[in-house]
Design an enzyme around this catalytic site. Structure first.
Site, short mmCIF file in Angstrom:
data_model
loop_
_atom_site.label_atom_id
_atom_site.label_comp_id
_atom_site.label_asym_id
_atom_site.label_seq_id
_atom_site.Cartn_x
_atom_site.Cartn_y
_atom_site.Cartn_z
CD GLU A 70 -5.53 5.28 -3.68
OE1 GLU A 70 -6.40 4.42 -3.42
OE2 GLU A 70 -4.35 5.17 -3.32
CG HIS A 80 0.77 3.26 -2.05
ND1 HIS A 80 0.01 4.22 -2.69
CD2 HIS A 80 -0.07 2.22 -1.84
CE1 HIS A 80 -1.24 3.76 -2.88
NE2 HIS A 80 -1.30 2.55 -2.37
CD GLU A 92 -6.22 4.03 1.28
OE1 GLU A 92 -6.25 2.86 1.73
OE2 GLU A 92 -6.98 4.43 0.39
CE1 TYR A 126 -10.89 3.19 -4.70
CE2 TYR A 126 -9.82 3.88 -2.67
CZ TYR A 126 -9.77 3.62 -4.03
OH TYR A 126 -8.59 3.78 -4.71
CG ASN A 180 -6.77 7.76 -1.12
OD1 ASN A 180 -6.45 8.80 -1.69
ND2 ASN A 180 -5.90 6.81 -0.84
NE ARG A 216 -1.44 9.50 -3.90
CZ ARG A 216 -1.92 8.37 -3.36
NH1 ARG A 216 -2.87 7.69 -3.94
NH2 ARG A 216 -1.45 7.94 -2.21
C1 FCB Z 1 -6.66 1.79 -1.69
C2 FCB Z 1 -5.18 1.68 -1.92
C3 FCB Z 1 -4.81 1.49 -3.37
C4 FCB Z 1 -5.76 0.56 -4.09
C5 FCB Z 1 -7.19 0.95 -3.83
C6 FCB Z 1 -8.20 0.08 -4.54
O1 FCB Z 1 -6.96 1.47 -0.38
O2 FCB Z 1 -4.53 2.85 -1.45
O3 FCB Z 1 -3.47 1.06 -3.42
O4 FCB Z 1 -5.49 -0.73 -3.77
O5 FCB Z 1 -7.45 0.94 -2.46
#
Ligand code: FCB
Length: 454
Positions: free
Chosen positions: A359, A123, A168, A297, A295, A79
């Site tokens: 992600e 992006h 995002e 985190y 994505n 990607r």
């Molecule tokens: C996300 C972004 C990516 C990267 C990660 C850590 O929010 O999409 O570009 O910076 O965080």
């Protein structure tokens, strides 16, 4: 649990992700125009370590080496994102042939290596002239994105089976136009709301442009999602968490899939005015997405905020945290269970659409030891815990077909500059950009080969 409990489906696609501004460098080479990230990073005081993406990982020149690394690790999908100002320098008008050639070379090299090219159109690197004309709060920007989509689809459409439109949208609208800590660095909640609406219009328009291509590609959206945990069990905090959930997790999917914004976020009587909605917009926003990229985190802690937050009627404050003891090196809470929770939740919301993890990864800043090895045990533990949750979600019926680790390479981490390393591969920026596969990269290769996590 035994090892066999964390298997993945046959044909599951494993790979990694990057983004143009974070890795390419070559910011003023071969006719590339200026983006809002060039302008922002060149402005003193905006990036933590004073750095910028002028050179980044120099992937513009080293993409063959990067693709060889992916191949060596057994990855089957990559990607990456296309830099808008590289292919249409001012965001309007003629295409830049040299910019398009670069992405042709990248996609051809990927295909040759047996790796799926999986590009994202946007992006975060808006051409600066479009920001000068009002940026995302200006609804004309939607048509600009659709025109750019058509340039890219004409040039690359024969090679691409799956496209993503935005990466995002929540992040670049909120952080870029409201918090002001990302490009273009504006701090205006009302401009942010307008920006979200332009993005939803643009998503519908670009979707139709890409779908019109002869090759009949699949087209999807990539959104960052997270569980919204109420700060207390009070009714008010629980309601605030629900509002935040709809505003962050659903805001860019419901307009595409249902032609409408989620209820109970903005006051109904002011929606049209606050977002700048015009007749016909509901249809324009619609996009029957072929897949959804998620994505993940870390979660949020959310509380009711009667004092307000600058957005009319949305009396909510939220913190990027989970109350966990352990954090990654950039201070993000480690909360693997949240991955399972949000996958179940989003899957129930969007129905049977295929999901790709676009992600997922962690910042750990270990550097090479004397022998040149990077022993990033903590990243392995982080990925292992998250992949177990992913496997569990798939076993429980969530239709995930691919996983992209963020990131292939250490790279330019936006406002954090080069201070945070997310790569499976270490990049020694001052030492001729030397790439070294970290322990986590080797570990990931074993996961890919076995198609399971122990
Ligand atoms: C996300 C972004 C990516 C990267 C990660 C850590 O929010 O999409 O570009 O910076 O965080």
């Amino acid at each position: 649990m035994s090892a066999g409990d964390f298997r993945f489906p046959k044909d599951f696609l494993w790979g990694s992700a990057t983004a143009a501004y974070q890795v390419e460098g070559a910011w003023n080479v071969d006719g590339r125009g200026e983006s809002i990230w060039d302008r922002f990073a060149h402005t003193p005081g905006k990036i933590k370590d004073g750095s910028n993406g002028d050179v980044a990982c120099d992937s513009y020149h080293r993409y063959r080496e990067d693709i060889a690394l992916m191949k060596r690790l057994g990855m089957k999908t990559y990607r990456f994102s296309i830099s808008w100002p590289r292919v249409q320098p001012t965001g309007k008008g003629a295409a830049n042939a040299k910019g398009l050639d670069y992405y042709r070379r990248v996609t051809d090299a990927l295909l040759e290596a047996g790796i799926r090219p999986f590009p994202t159109l946007y992006h975060w690197d808006l051409p600066q002239p479009l920001e000068d004309a009002g940026g995302w709060p200006n609804r004309d920007t939607a048509q600009r994105l659709a025109d750019y989509a058509s340039i890219v689809a004409d040039a690359l459409g024969d090679r691409i089976g799956q496209w993503s439109i935005f990466n995002e949208p929540k992040t670049f609208t909120h952080v870029g136009y409201w918090q002001g800590t990302h490009a273009p660095g504006r701090s205006d909640p009302l401009a942010m709301l307008r920006a979200t609406h332009t993005v939803n219009l643009a998503q519908g328009m670009a979707f139709r442009v890409l779908k019109a291509a002869k090759a009949k590609p699949q087209v999807g959206a990539v959104v960052d999602v997270a569980p919204m945990n109420p700060a207390t069990s009070s009714v008010a905090d629980m309601a605030a968490a629900q509002r935040w959930h709809r505003f962050l997790n659903h805001w860019f999917l419901d307009p595409a899939l249902k032609g409408r914004y989620p209820d109970d976020v903005l006051p109904p009587s002011r929606m049209d005015e606050l977002l700048g909605i015009q007749a016909g917009d509901a249809n324009t926003m619609r996009a029957a997405l072929d897949f959804v990229g998620l994505n993940y985190y870390s979660p949020w802690i959310v509380r009711d905020a009667p004092e307000g937050n600058g957005i009319p009627g949305l009396n909510t404050k939220a913190e990027w945290a989970a109350g966990a003891d352990e954090k990654t090196d950039n201070g993000w809470d480690i909360y693997p269970r949240g991955f399972y929770e949000i996958l179940k939740d989003m899957s129930a919301h969007i129905g049977p659409l295929p999901i790709e993890i676009t992600e997922n990864g962690a910042a750990y800043n270990m550097v090479p030891d004397k022998e040149g090895h990077v022993h990033d045990r903590k990243r392995i533990a982080w990925l292992q815990a998250h992949l177990r949750e992913l496997s569990r979600a798939i076993s429980d019926g969530v239709p995930v077909r691919a996983y992209h680790c963020w990131s292939l390479l250490d790279n330019f981490e936006w406002g954090e500059g080069f201070s945070q390393r997310f790569g499976l591969v270490y990049v020694d920026f001052p030492n001729r950009q030397k790439r070294t596969i970290k322990d986590s990269g080797e570990w990931y290769a074993t996961v890919i080969a076995a198609n399971r996590v122990v």
